[in-house]
Motif scaffolding. Structure first.
Motif, short mmCIF file in Angstrom:
data_model
loop_
_atom_site.label_atom_id
_atom_site.label_comp_id
_atom_site.label_asym_id
_atom_site.label_seq_id
_atom_site.Cartn_x
_atom_site.Cartn_y
_atom_site.Cartn_z
N CYS A 8 0.93 -1.23 0.03
CA CYS A 8 0.33 -0.13 -0.13
C CYS A 8 0.67 1.56 -0.22
O CYS A 8 1.89 1.10 0.39
CB CYS A 8 -1.21 0.08 1.34
N CYS A 11 0.49 2.59 3.69
CA CYS A 11 0.75 2.00 4.99
C CYS A 11 1.41 0.40 5.38
O CYS A 11 2.29 -0.02 5.81
CB CYS A 11 -0.52 0.97 5.21
N CYS A 29 -5.93 -2.76 0.44
CA CYS A 29 -5.14 -2.67 2.19
C CYS A 29 -6.02 -2.84 3.00
O CYS A 29 -6.87 -2.30 3.45
CB CYS A 29 -4.99 -1.41 2.08
N CYS A 32 -6.57 0.76 5.49
CA CYS A 32 -6.79 1.95 5.01
C CYS A 32 -7.75 1.66 3.24
O CYS A 32 -8.50 2.71 3.01
CB CYS A 32 -5.53 2.48 4.73
ZN ZN Z 1 -3.03 0.82 3.22
#
Ligand code: ZN
Length: 92
Positions: A8, A11, A29, A32
């Motif tokens: 991601c 992240c 993800c 998020c």
């Molecule tokens: Zn993410």
């Protein structure tokens, strides 16, 4: 089952377990919810153990510049026998 790695943009990477050959090129993800792209990961390859890597480097180095012995190595002392009966055994 195999582990597939996705990344991601916010992240970072995460791994998804899927049957071999069923992983998509993108995945959601888990943190998020954004779309992450699959990363290339070599399957079933482990890092070479340090001792094996060192032995391979010494072997490769000995091809071009082998170490030459110029004398007899020093005699190593024998450790003391742990069992006193061993001292009665014949020596070569
Ligand atoms: Zn993410």
């Amino acid at each position: 089952m195999a582990g597939y790695l996705y990344r991601c943009g916010r992240c970072g990477p995460w791994e998804v377990q899927r049957p071999i050959g069923t992983a998509e090129s993108t995945n959601t993800c888990p943190v998020c919810g954004a779309i992450g792209r699959r990363l290339f990961t070599p399957p079933l390859l482990a890092r070479t153990p340090t001792a094996v890597a060192g032995a391979r480097q010494r072997e490769e180095a000995s091809r071009d510049a082998p170490q030459v012995a110029t004398g007899v190595p020093p005699k190593r002392s024998r450790p003391a026998p742990r069992d006193p009966r061993w001292s009665n055994l014949p020596r070569p």
